[in-house]
Write a protein that holds these residues in place. Structure first.
Motif, PDB file in Angstrom:
ATOM      1  N   SER A 253     -31.813  14.355  61.433  1.00  0.00           N
ATOM      2  CA  SER A 253     -31.889  15.738  61.324  1.00  0.00           C
ATOM      3  C   SER A 253     -31.894  16.602  62.540  1.00  0.00           C
ATOM      4  O   SER A 253     -31.529  17.673  62.683  1.00  0.00           O
ATOM      5  N   TRP A 254     -31.979  15.888  63.661  1.00  0.00           N
ATOM      6  CA  TRP A 254     -31.913  16.360  64.894  1.00  0.00           C
ATOM      7  C   TRP A 254     -30.533  16.610  65.311  1.00  0.00           C
ATOM      8  O   TRP A 254     -30.152  17.190  66.506  1.00  0.00           O
ATOM      9  N   PHE A 255     -29.452  15.556  64.763  1.00  0.00           N
ATOM     10  CA  PHE A 255     -28.150  15.581  65.410  1.00  0.00           C
ATOM     11  C   PHE A 255     -27.385  16.566  64.341  1.00  0.00           C
ATOM     12  O   PHE A 255     -26.795  16.255  63.524  1.00  0.00           O
ATOM     13  N   HIS A 256     -27.167  17.853  65.148  1.00  0.00           N
ATOM     14  CA  HIS A 256     -26.596  18.674  64.270  1.00  0.00           C
ATOM     15  C   HIS A 256     -24.861  18.376  64.306  1.00  0.00           C
ATOM     16  O   HIS A 256     -24.545  17.771  65.484  1.00  0.00           O
ATOM     17  N   ARG A 257     -24.254  19.137  63.561  1.00  0.00           N
ATOM     18  CA  ARG A 257     -22.625  18.683  63.634  1.00  0.00           C
ATOM     19  C   ARG A 257     -22.010  19.505  64.668  1.00  0.00           C
ATOM     20  O   ARG A 257     -21.048  18.855  65.180  1.00  0.00           O
ATOM     21  N   ASN A 258     -22.539  20.671  65.132  1.00  0.00           N
ATOM     22  CA  ASN A 258     -21.797  21.180  66.120  1.00  0.00           C
ATOM     23  C   ASN A 258     -22.046  20.837  67.522  1.00  0.00           C
ATOM     24  O   ASN A 258     -21.344  21.365  68.487  1.00  0.00           O
ATOM     25  N   LEU A 259     -22.878  19.708  67.696  1.00  0.00           N
ATOM     26  CA  LEU A 259     -23.053  19.203  69.017  1.00  0.00           C
ATOM     27  C   LEU A 259     -21.722  18.496  69.394  1.00  0.00           C
ATOM     28  O   LEU A 259     -21.404  18.556  70.672  1.00  0.00           O
ATOM     29  N   LEU A 260     -20.836  17.954  68.483  1.00  0.00           N
ATOM     30  CA  LEU A 260     -19.860  17.127  69.039  1.00  0.00           C
ATOM     31  C   LEU A 260     -18.484  18.037  68.834  1.00  0.00           C
ATOM     32  O   LEU A 260     -17.351  17.424  69.148  1.00  0.00           O
ATOM     33  N   GLU A 261     -18.725  18.923  68.218  1.00  0.00           N
ATOM     34  CA  GLU A 261     -17.439  19.768  68.069  1.00  0.00           C
ATOM     35  C   GLU A 261     -17.056  20.810  69.417  1.00  0.00           C
ATOM     36  O   GLU A 261     -17.936  21.198  69.876  1.00  0.00           O
ATOM     37  N   PRO A 262     -15.816  20.894  69.651  1.00  0.00           N
ATOM     38  CA  PRO A 262     -15.360  21.621  70.835  1.00  0.00           C
ATOM     39  C   PRO A 262     -15.768  23.307  70.502  1.00  0.00           C
ATOM     40  O   PRO A 262     -16.186  23.625  69.463  1.00  0.00           O
ATOM     41  N   THR A 263     -15.785  23.957  71.625  1.00  0.00           N
ATOM     42  CA  THR A 263     -16.163  25.380  71.355  1.00  0.00           C
ATOM     43  C   THR A 263     -15.014  26.165  70.578  1.00  0.00           C
ATOM     44  O   THR A 263     -14.006  25.838  70.654  1.00  0.00           O
ATOM     45  N   SER A 264     -15.508  27.153  69.803  1.00  0.00           N
ATOM     46  CA  SER A 264     -14.498  27.697  68.821  1.00  0.00           C
ATOM     47  C   SER A 264     -13.892  29.065  69.545  1.00  0.00           C
ATOM     48  O   SER A 264     -12.908  29.770  69.215  1.00  0.00           O
ATOM     49  N   GLN A 265     -14.427  29.430  70.705  1.00  0.00           N
ATOM     50  CA  GLN A 265     -13.876  30.795  71.527  1.00  0.00           C
ATOM     51  C   GLN A 265     -12.853  30.048  72.466  1.00  0.00           C
ATOM     52  O   GLN A 265     -12.809  28.947  73.023  1.00  0.00           O
ATOM     53  N   GLU A 266     -11.779  31.103  72.592  1.00  0.00           N
ATOM     54  CA  GLU A 266     -10.638  30.879  73.415  1.00  0.00           C
ATOM     55  C   GLU A 266     -10.991  31.075  74.794  1.00  0.00           C
ATOM     56  O   GLU A 266     -11.812  32.011  74.992  1.00  0.00           O
ATOM     57  N   PRO A 267     -10.562  30.342  75.711  1.00  0.00           N
ATOM     58  CA  PRO A 267     -10.807  30.545  77.101  1.00  0.00           C
ATOM     59  C   PRO A 267      -9.987  31.838  77.693  1.00  0.00           C
ATOM     60  O   PRO A 267      -9.020  32.145  77.228  1.00  0.00           O
TER      61      PRO A 267
END
Length: 195
Positions: free
Chosen positions: A169-183
């Motif tokens: 429960s403490w390990f959210h999916r978005n912790l391993l995903e790269p950022t969705s914002q463009e640099p």
């Protein structure tokens, strides 16, 4: 300078006499034996003052172990002179997840142990599947039932590690995903909400 070099020579002769390397100087000896002092002698004994200091056995080291009483005096002081009693911590918090206590500004140690175990499992799974080769792409960690959310065409180009259990429960999916914002390459960044 002359006096200094003479003092060093006398000190070196005294050291040699102490360690059994020669006879006393000529003024103290009935027989002239100054020739014996200057002769190099074979063996594993120390040959000069510089060698004695290089070996380091004359360096300052404690002669006795500090007693328990002395150690306690250094830590807590002495009531008659300077008293440093142990102070109770007031910045302890209770963890909302596990209920263990931890210091404010730090992670809960009990929860962090769970994170370390999970990370070790993920590392072992990556090493089993991908080997020790360098990872050129991102690795996606999937738990039970998470691969069905996208099509097989999407997963084709990804490096996937599947864990055979449910996601904690403490390990959210978005912790391993790269950022969705463009640099952004803008140079004129202004703060918002200025009055």
């Amino acid at each position: 300078m002359n006096r200094l070099s003479l003092a060093i020579q006398k000190f070196e002769q005294a050291i040699q006499i102490i360690f059994g390397r020669g006879f006393p100087p000529g003024s103290l000896c009935a027989v002239d034996c100054n020739g014996f002092l200057s002769e190099p002698k074979s063996g594993n004994r120390l040959s000069s003052l510089k060698e004695i200091f290089d070996n380091g056995f004359l360096w300052a080291v404690p002669k006795k172990r500090r007693s328990l009483e002395t150690r306690y005096k250094r830590r807590f002081g002495q009531p008659k002179y300077l008293w440093k009693p142990p102070i109770a911590k007031t910045n302890l918090l209770s963890c909302v997840n596990c209920g263990h206590h931890y210091e404010a500004g730090r992670l809960c140690g009990h929860c962090y142990e769970k994170v370390k175990l999970e990370t070790k499992e993920i590392q072992n799974a990556i090493q089993k599947k991908l080997g020790l080769s360098l990872v050129e792409q991102d690795v996606i960690v999937l738990y039970d039932g998470e691969k069905d959310s996208k099509t097989d065409h999407f997963w084709k180009k990804q490096r996937i590690i599947e864990m055979p259990k449910k996601r904690p429960s403490w390990f959210h999916r978005n912790l391993l995903e790269p950022t969705s914002q463009e640099p952004s390459d803008r140079k004129n960044v202004k703060p918002t909400n200025l009055s």
